[in-house]
Write a protein that holds these residues in place. Structure first.
Motif, mmCIF file in Angstrom:
data_model
loop_
_atom_site.group_PDB
_atom_site.id
_atom_site.type_symbol
_atom_site.label_atom_id
_atom_site.label_comp_id
_atom_site.label_asym_id
_atom_site.label_seq_id
_atom_site.Cartn_x
_atom_site.Cartn_y
_atom_site.Cartn_z
ATOM 1 N N SER A 55 0.850 -1.186 0.000
ATOM 2 C CA SER A 55 0.000 0.000 0.000
ATOM 3 C C SER A 55 0.887 1.239 0.000
ATOM 4 O O SER A 55 1.845 1.329 0.764
ATOM 5 C CB SER A 55 -0.901 0.007 1.228
ATOM 6 O OG SER A 55 -1.673 1.183 1.279
ATOM 7 N N SER A 95 -11.423 5.665 6.683
ATOM 8 C CA SER A 95 -10.848 5.000 7.849
ATOM 9 C C SER A 95 -11.502 5.517 9.129
ATOM 10 O O SER A 95 -11.674 4.770 10.094
ATOM 11 C CB SER A 95 -9.338 5.231 7.905
ATOM 12 O OG SER A 95 -8.708 4.709 6.760
ATOM 13 N N SER A 106 -8.983 5.128 2.275
ATOM 14 C CA SER A 106 -8.382 3.885 1.789
ATOM 15 C C SER A 106 -8.907 3.588 0.390
ATOM 16 O O SER A 106 -10.115 3.461 0.181
ATOM 17 C CB SER A 106 -8.721 2.729 2.736
ATOM 18 O OG SER A 106 -8.241 1.503 2.233
ATOM 19 N N ARG A 108 -9.079 0.909 -2.543
ATOM 20 C CA ARG A 108 -8.936 -0.546 -2.604
ATOM 21 C C ARG A 108 -9.463 -1.112 -3.913
ATOM 22 O O ARG A 108 -10.268 -0.480 -4.603
ATOM 23 C CB ARG A 108 -9.691 -1.212 -1.446
ATOM 24 C CG ARG A 108 -9.485 -0.580 -0.094
ATOM 25 C CD ARG A 108 -10.248 -1.288 0.986
ATOM 26 N NE ARG A 108 -9.675 -2.597 1.260
ATOM 27 C CZ ARG A 108 -8.764 -2.818 2.216
ATOM 28 N NH1 ARG A 108 -8.344 -1.837 2.974
ATOM 29 N NH2 ARG A 108 -8.277 -4.025 2.404
ATOM 30 N N ARG A 117 -11.876 -10.166 -0.033
ATOM 31 C CA ARG A 117 -11.795 -8.728 0.223
ATOM 32 C C ARG A 117 -10.726 -8.103 -0.651
ATOM 33 O O ARG A 117 -9.604 -8.607 -0.742
ATOM 34 C CB ARG A 117 -11.498 -8.467 1.702
ATOM 35 C CG ARG A 117 -11.471 -6.986 2.057
ATOM 36 C CD ARG A 117 -11.436 -6.793 3.565
ATOM 37 N NE ARG A 117 -11.279 -5.405 3.937
ATOM 38 C CZ ARG A 117 -12.242 -4.497 3.917
ATOM 39 N NH1 ARG A 117 -13.445 -4.844 3.528
ATOM 40 N NH2 ARG A 117 -12.030 -3.249 4.283
ATOM 41 N N LYS A 119 -7.763 -5.868 -1.998
ATOM 42 C CA LYS A 119 -6.527 -5.407 -1.360
ATOM 43 C C LYS A 119 -6.407 -3.888 -1.442
ATOM 44 O O LYS A 119 -6.882 -3.264 -2.403
ATOM 45 C CB LYS A 119 -5.314 -6.052 -2.033
ATOM 46 C CG LYS A 119 -5.276 -7.564 -1.859
ATOM 47 C CD LYS A 119 -4.079 -8.156 -2.578
ATOM 48 C CE LYS A 119 -4.061 -9.679 -2.424
ATOM 49 N NZ LYS A 119 -2.924 -10.277 -3.162
ATOM 50 N N GLU A 120 -5.778 -3.313 -0.444
ATOM 51 C CA GLU A 120 -5.589 -1.865 -0.437
ATOM 52 C C GLU A 120 -4.484 -1.492 -1.408
ATOM 53 O O GLU A 120 -3.376 -2.019 -1.357
ATOM 54 C CB GLU A 120 -5.235 -1.375 0.971
ATOM 55 C CG GLU A 120 -5.113 0.143 1.047
ATOM 56 C CD GLU A 120 -4.900 0.647 2.464
ATOM 57 O OE1 GLU A 120 -5.885 1.025 3.114
ATOM 58 O OE2 GLU A 120 -3.729 0.633 2.914
ATOM 59 N N MET A 123 -3.305 4.829 0.286
ATOM 60 C CA MET A 123 -4.036 5.677 1.231
ATOM 61 C C MET A 123 -3.896 7.142 0.829
ATOM 62 O O MET A 123 -2.801 7.606 0.506
ATOM 63 C CB MET A 123 -3.486 5.472 2.640
ATOM 64 C CG MET A 123 -4.186 6.262 3.724
ATOM 65 S SD MET A 123 -5.794 5.579 4.177
ATOM 66 C CE MET A 123 -5.297 4.101 5.079
#
Length: 224
Positions: A55, A95, A106, A108, A117, A119-120, A123
């Motif tokens: 990230s 967040s 975030s 993603r 789920r 992935k990031e 940010m």
């Protein structure tokens, strides 16, 4: 004819058998490799790291957001290896949706049944670092995801069998909702806003409680 003494041979065989059993037990209790995802007893840590992404801090210098088909958002970045990378669709999550709604966003990959789920990718520290057109994209996405009507007037609050039934006027029109524990689900934030969480997970807010009409204020202030 005298019988042969087989005691020594039997003891030797028994001792050899015990030694083999003990060795087998020790082999079974030997700790397995921590990252043995292949099941072959080896440490596959490098393989795990290879499948992970790093990230990164997303800024106007390394990230370009665009509107794609269906009012979705696509993204082009320069990743941590200095290589260009493109994403047909990304999702943006807060967040700290209550305390810092426009900071620490975030970005993603979308969730999927195959990958689970998303992935990031990176940010965003401050939304305001991007130009106005890009910020408008962010706000559209966030407004859809975090739909929070503002309460302008409280018509009535009725208690039935331990549940409170609210009838209110909001920026999204007239709404009725139910609370099961008002003292836990009505919160005053540091900036003075009031957040109300109903039993269905919906969130309503009162931006400036002091501007409510006196009748509305009386209906809510007993729970504050």
């Amino acid at each position: 004819m005298a019988e042969k003494d087989t005691t020594v041979k039997t003891d030797v065989k028994t001792e050899e058998k015990d030694t083999k059993v003990e060795s087998a037990k020790k082999a079974d209790t030997k700790p397995k490799a921590k990252n043995d995802i292949m099941g072959d007893g080896s440490d596959d840590g490098d393989l795990i790291l290879e499948n992970e992404r790093v990230s990164i801090n997303l800024t106007p210098e390394n990230a370009t957001f665009k509107r794609s088909g269906g009012d979705l958002i696509s993204l082009d970045i320069i990743n941590d290896k200095g290589e260009p990378e493109s994403f047909e669709r990304v999702v943006i999550l807060r967040s700290f949706p209550v305390t810092n709604p426009n900071e620490f966003l975030s970005v993603r990959e979308p969730d999927s049944k195959k990958q689970g789920r998303g992935k990031e990718i990176g940010m965003i520290r401050y939304m305001s670092t991007f130009d106005e057109a890009t910020q408008a994209l962010f706000k559209e996405e966030l407004d859809r995801r975090y739909f929070t009507p503002e309460i302008k007037k409280i018509n009535s609050v009725k208690d039935k069998f331990g549940y409170l039934y609210w009838d209110v006027v909001t920026t999204a029109g007239n709404v009725t909702f139910v609370l099961n524990n008002p003292f836990s689900n009505i919160r005053i934030l540091e900036d003075g806003r009031i957040l109300i969480n109903d039993i269905d997970g919906n969130v309503f807010e009162i931006l400036e409680p002091q501007k409510l009409d006196s009748a509305s204020l009386k209906k809510i202030e007993i729970y504050l």
